[in-house]
Design a protein around this motif. Structure first.
Motif, mmCIF file in Angstrom:
data_model
loop_
_atom_site.group_PDB
_atom_site.id
_atom_site.type_symbol
_atom_site.label_atom_id
_atom_site.label_comp_id
_atom_site.label_asym_id
_atom_site.label_seq_id
_atom_site.Cartn_x
_atom_site.Cartn_y
_atom_site.Cartn_z
ATOM 1 N N GLY A 52 0.812 -1.211 0.000
ATOM 2 C CA GLY A 52 0.000 0.000 0.000
ATOM 3 C C GLY A 52 0.846 1.260 0.000
ATOM 4 N N ALA A 53 1.926 1.260 0.784
ATOM 5 C CA ALA A 53 2.810 2.431 0.833
ATOM 6 C C ALA A 53 3.483 2.654 -0.511
ATOM 7 C CB ALA A 53 3.856 2.248 1.933
ATOM 8 N N ARG A 54 3.929 1.581 -1.154
ATOM 9 C CA ARG A 54 4.582 1.719 -2.464
ATOM 10 C C ARG A 54 3.592 2.208 -3.510
ATOM 11 N NH1 ARG A 54 5.510 -2.258 -6.778
ATOM 12 N NH2 ARG A 54 7.149 -1.451 -8.146
ATOM 13 N N LEU A 55 2.361 1.685 -3.483
ATOM 14 C CA LEU A 55 1.360 2.103 -4.457
ATOM 15 C C LEU A 55 1.059 3.593 -4.333
ATOM 16 C CD1 LEU A 55 -0.798 1.642 -6.605
ATOM 17 C CD2 LEU A 55 -2.346 0.893 -4.780
ATOM 18 N N THR A 56 0.918 4.074 -3.119
ATOM 19 C CA THR A 56 0.624 5.497 -2.913
ATOM 20 C C THR A 56 1.713 6.372 -3.514
ATOM 21 O OG1 THR A 56 -0.603 5.013 -0.881
ATOM 22 C CG2 THR A 56 0.189 7.265 -1.172
ATOM 23 N N GLN A 57 2.964 5.993 -3.292
ATOM 24 C CA GLN A 57 4.067 6.781 -3.830
ATOM 25 C C GLN A 57 4.137 6.670 -5.353
ATOM 26 O OE1 GLN A 57 5.881 8.873 -2.023
ATOM 27 N NE2 GLN A 57 4.674 8.258 -0.238
ATOM 28 N N LEU A 58 3.878 5.489 -5.890
ATOM 29 C CA LEU A 58 3.910 5.321 -7.342
ATOM 30 C C LEU A 58 2.834 6.165 -8.021
ATOM 31 C CD1 LEU A 58 4.630 1.523 -7.858
ATOM 32 C CD2 LEU A 58 5.926 3.422 -8.835
ATOM 33 N N GLN A 59 1.683 6.273 -7.407
ATOM 34 C CA GLN A 59 0.632 7.111 -7.980
ATOM 35 C C GLN A 59 1.051 8.570 -7.998
ATOM 36 O OE1 GLN A 59 -2.539 5.765 -5.398
ATOM 37 N NE2 GLN A 59 -3.413 4.453 -6.990
ATOM 38 N N SER A 60 1.785 9.001 -6.980
ATOM 39 C CA SER A 60 2.320 10.363 -6.984
ATOM 40 C C SER A 60 3.371 10.521 -8.071
ATOM 41 C CB SER A 60 2.927 10.698 -5.609
ATOM 42 O OG SER A 60 1.947 10.656 -4.590
ATOM 43 N N LEU A 61 4.199 9.491 -8.260
ATOM 44 C CA LEU A 61 5.207 9.539 -9.322
ATOM 45 C C LEU A 61 4.547 9.605 -10.691
ATOM 46 C CD1 LEU A 61 8.168 9.318 -10.265
ATOM 47 C CD2 LEU A 61 7.926 6.832 -10.140
ATOM 48 N N GLN A 62 3.461 8.877 -10.869
ATOM 49 C CA GLN A 62 2.782 8.858 -12.158
ATOM 50 C C GLN A 62 2.252 10.241 -12.528
ATOM 51 O OE1 GLN A 62 -0.785 6.400 -12.447
ATOM 52 N NE2 GLN A 62 -0.170 5.701 -14.472
ATOM 53 N N ASN A 63 1.919 11.048 -11.529
ATOM 54 C CA ASN A 63 1.429 12.394 -11.802
ATOM 55 C C ASN A 63 2.484 13.269 -12.462
ATOM 56 O OD1 ASN A 63 -1.068 11.783 -10.671
ATOM 57 N ND2 ASN A 63 -0.475 12.474 -8.638
ATOM 58 N N LEU A 64 3.752 12.898 -12.324
ATOM 59 C CA LEU A 64 4.829 13.660 -12.962
ATOM 60 C C LEU A 64 5.044 13.230 -14.405
ATOM 61 C CD1 LEU A 64 7.459 13.676 -10.054
ATOM 62 C CD2 LEU A 64 5.848 15.478 -10.685
ATOM 63 N N PHE A 65 4.329 12.222 -14.848
ATOM 64 C CA PHE A 65 4.435 11.729 -16.220
ATOM 65 C C PHE A 65 3.066 11.831 -16.895
ATOM 66 C CE2 PHE A 65 8.036 10.019 -14.093
ATOM 67 C CZ PHE A 65 9.014 9.793 -15.046
ATOM 68 N N PRO A 66 2.579 13.056 -17.120
ATOM 69 C CA PRO A 66 1.228 13.220 -17.676
ATOM 70 C C PRO A 66 1.171 12.906 -19.163
ATOM 71 C CG PRO A 66 2.269 15.357 -17.417
ATOM 72 C CD PRO A 66 3.212 14.352 -16.820
ATOM 73 N N LEU A 67 -0.028 12.555 -19.595
ATOM 74 C CA LEU A 67 -0.246 12.237 -21.006
ATOM 75 C C LEU A 67 -0.649 13.456 -21.822
ATOM 76 C CD1 LEU A 67 -2.279 8.929 -20.535
ATOM 77 C CD2 LEU A 67 0.020 9.097 -21.465
ATOM 78 N N ASP A 68 -1.108 14.508 -21.160
ATOM 79 C CA ASP A 68 -1.671 15.646 -21.881
ATOM 80 C C ASP A 68 -0.588 16.631 -22.311
ATOM 81 O OD1 ASP A 68 -0.912 16.831 -19.527
ATOM 82 O OD2 ASP A 68 -2.943 17.065 -18.753
ATOM 83 N N GLN A 69 -0.998 17.872 -22.582
ATOM 84 C CA GLN A 69 -0.098 18.882 -23.117
ATOM 85 C C GLN A 69 0.900 19.408 -22.085
ATOM 86 O OE1 GLN A 69 -2.424 21.950 -24.987
ATOM 87 N NE2 GLN A 69 -3.318 20.567 -26.509
ATOM 88 N N THR A 70 0.782 18.976 -20.848
ATOM 89 C CA THR A 70 1.761 19.380 -19.845
ATOM 90 C C THR A 70 2.952 18.429 -19.792
ATOM 91 O OG1 THR A 70 0.616 18.129 -18.113
ATOM 92 C CG2 THR A 70 -0.049 20.427 -18.444
ATOM 93 N N GLY A 71 2.922 17.371 -20.604
ATOM 94 C CA GLY A 71 3.992 16.376 -20.574
ATOM 95 C C GLY A 71 5.217 16.815 -21.351
#
Length: 652
Positions: free
Chosen positions: A88-107
């Motif tokens: 659970g702790a790793r998943l929470t951090q990975l989801q935060s990491l994923q936010n730094l890799f966006p698919l939209d025009q901010t990527g």
């Protein structure tokens, strides 16, 4: 036989029933208390009294109060909770990491595409200052995006460190409480009866502790429970607790590591040996997932900066004197690092004696990985280099070039170790260096033309400059085709007309000219159509007056978008691959966390079914014990009536 034995029977029966009622009431009162184990009165028959007529029963005694407890189920529940907390702790951090890799025009992928698109506009209008300014703006946006992602990664690291500090403090507090309970339990159990409430309290604290770090429990004969972490390091030993400490990782001071304080010093724990708990999940994320995220972004930043700067250097700017000023670097990326291990040999001042330096030789060959460098055990005098992303091992020496980086060792000492980070911090140091539109190198330093008298259909599709300045600056190269099969001769003449070089070759459709890897003067031509005998192609320095209209280098820069530059992939493909890598990690972590949570719930249900309180069952037993108490009271009443009758009879 008098009535006294009968009264004793009634009193004991009433006492036993009262104890059962009291215990059942306590169960009902604590039914909703987390970690409470159902208690039960254990009765034993008092040995009978021998008479000539046989053994007469003497009633019942309360031998002890036991709790419903199963060591196997309790241990299974604790271990399952530990694994669930880790995932659970790793998943929470990975989801935060994923936010730094966006698919939209901010990527980052979109920002890189915008830069190449802007350079395409410059190719259409090489002398237009506004188009050039857009290129600088897009370059600045791209650099800022990289730097922002780098700062976000730093923020994630800071968050991990803060959570680790909180978890370590919680572990130490729980360990001290468990050690104190061990002492109380040992003293209480010495009186001959199990202290059920203290045992429940200790189990509850161990369960809470296991959610922070997985523990191995060993129960002693005196009632104490010893706890071990990290493959055998004692955390609680009887009434003594050994504190944990958060320290700097010996290989990378920006990361955190876990250590045990023992004997006045700290002993690091291998993070892979922790096995479970929030701390293990956070360290796994820090050392694997976050490190990979840094390297993926850093690899892209280094490759884009390297390719853009290299292409800029091959073109001409609008700085006077026109036709002579090569393009300056467009980007600056964070420098590669070689971090000495904290245990490396040091001088009297505490500074490392040996050192390692890294230099980027080919940005496109860099891998998204850190490297471990240590002396080779199999080849004395050499060094073993391990690529941590896939475990690939190679033997190197000072000056070796591996994966696009040159490794230089200076005064290395036996036993030294280094963590090499060629791209990990490239995004943090990413910056755009140009502010003047004239510095955009849109013009090619060379211009290729076909002779007006040519009879074939050959035309110059593209001119690729391979070196700036060329091997013979200011020279003119002339290629003359000698037959219709593509045979040609070439010669290079200086500005004074002197022949500086000559040769021949054979060109075939689809190949680059010159053919066979020959370097005529630092250029390569792509031809369309078919040349004929006598056709001539001339490659000469771009005239000063043509610099404002020449778009050769701008076209080459824009073409970088479709060329492999990041580990054999284009920028867009590399960014997509990074998104996929992080996405796969998140999905895998979600699956692991879901399964671990389900397993933890099932294990807790199994434990609760054995140790928990069932209110329906307790209510039924309460009625049973009430009736037993009433029956015992009736026995006592009968005995009392008999005693009164005896007294009356004796008095008569």
């Amino acid at each position: 036989m008098g009535s006294s034995p009968l009264m004793d029977l009634g009193i004991k029966a009433m006492s036993a029933s009262f104890a059962a009622i009291q215990t059942t009431g306590n169960n009902i009162a604590n039914a909703n208390v987390a970690g409470y184990s159902r208690q039960q009165v254990q009765l034993q028959t008092v040995p009978g009294q021998y008479t000539g007529a046989g053994f007469f029963g003497r009633g019942v005694d309360v031998s002890t109060i036991t709790r419903a407890h199963d060591n196997f189920l309790t241990t299974a529940a604790v271990d399952a909770q530990s694994l669930s907390a880790m995932d659970g702790a790793r998943l929470t951090q990975l989801q935060s990491l994923q936010n730094l890799f966006p698919l939209d025009q901010t990527g980052l992928g979109y920002a890189a595409t915008q830069l190449f698109t802007a350079m395409t506009d410059v190719a259409s209008h090489p002398g237009d200052a506004s188009s050039r300014q857009v290129v600088l703006a897009r370059a600045n946006d791209l650099a800022n995006n990289f730097a922002s992602v780098g700062a976000g990664l730093d923020s994630l690291q800071a968050g991990v460190t803060a959570q680790l500090q909180t978890s370590v403090a919680s572990v130490n507090s729980l360990a001290n409480s468990i050690a104190a309970l061990n002492q109380q339990i040992t003293l209480a159990q010495g009186q001959g009866q199990p202290p059920n409430d203290l045992l429940d309290q200790r189990d509850r604290l161990i369960s809470q502790l296991s959610q922070q770090v997985k523990v191995t429990r060993v129960d002693a004969g005196d009632g104490s429970a010893s706890l071990f972490v990290g493959g055998g390091q004692s955390l609680v030993l009887g009434a003594h607790a050994t504190p944990l400490q958060l320290v700097q990782d010996p290989s990378d001071p920006t990361r955190s590591a876990l250590a045990v304080l023992s004997g006045g010093g700290s002993r690091p724990l291998d993070p892979t040996s922790l096995g479970g708990g929030t701390i293990a999940g956070l360290l796994n994320f820090q050392n694997v997932d976050l490190a990979q995220g840094r390297n993926l972004v850093g690899q892209l930043a280094t490759a884009v900066a390297g390719a853009a700067n290299a292409q800029q250097s091959l073109g001409l700017t609008l700085r006077p004197p026109l036709g002579t000023v090569a393009g300056p670097a467009l980007f600056r990326a964070g420098a590669p690092q070689a971090l000495p291990n904290a245990a490396n040999a040091k001088d009297a001042a505490g500074n490392p004696i040996g050192s390692v330096s890294l230099a980027i030789t080919d940005a496109s060959a860099l891998q998204a990985s850190d490297y471990d460098l240590r002396p080779s055990a199999s080849s004395p005098g050499s060094w073993q280099l391990t690529r941590l992303s896939d475990g690939q091992v190679s033997t190197v020496s000072s000056g070796a070039v591996v994966d696009g980086m040159r490794i230089t060792l200076s005064n290395p000492q036996p036993g030294d170790r280094y963590l090499l980070q060629p791209v990990a911090h490239a995004a943090n140091g990413m910056a755009s260096l140009l502010s003047d539109p004239r510095d955009v190198a849109a013009a090619s330093p060379l211009t290729a033309t076909t002779a007006a008298a040519n009879t074939g259909t050959a035309a110059v599709a593209a001119l690729q400059v391979l070196a700036s300045p060329p091997p013979t600056p200011g020279a003119t190269a002339q290629i003359s085709f000698t037959d219709n099969a593509g045979s040609y001769t070439w010669q290079v003449t200086g500005s004074g007309g002197a022949v500086l070089g000559s040769g021949s070759g054979v060109w075939q459709a689809g190949q680059t000219l010159p053919a066979g890897g020959v370097n005529i003067d630092g250029f390569a031509l792509q031809l369309s159509g078919v040349p004929r005998t006598g056709d001539v192609i001339t490659v000469a320095p771009t005239a000063a007056g043509a610099v404002t209209t020449n778009n050769g280098n701008a076209l080459a820069f824009a073409a970088l978008q479709s060329q492999p530059m990041v580990g054999g992939r284009t920028v867009g493909d590399s960014w997509s691959q990074s998104l996929a890598d992080i996405g796969v990690r998140v999905q895998s972590a979600k699956a692991s966390a879901s399964m671990a949570s389900s397993a933890a719930n099932q294990a807790e249900q199994a434990r609760s079914s054995q140790a928990g309180v069932n209110l329906d069952e307790e209510a039924a037993q309460l009625i049973q014990y009430q009736q037993s108490y009433q029956a015992a009271a009736k026995v006592l009443q009968v005995a009392q009536t008999l005693f009164t009758t005896l007294l009356q009879t004796a008095g008569a």
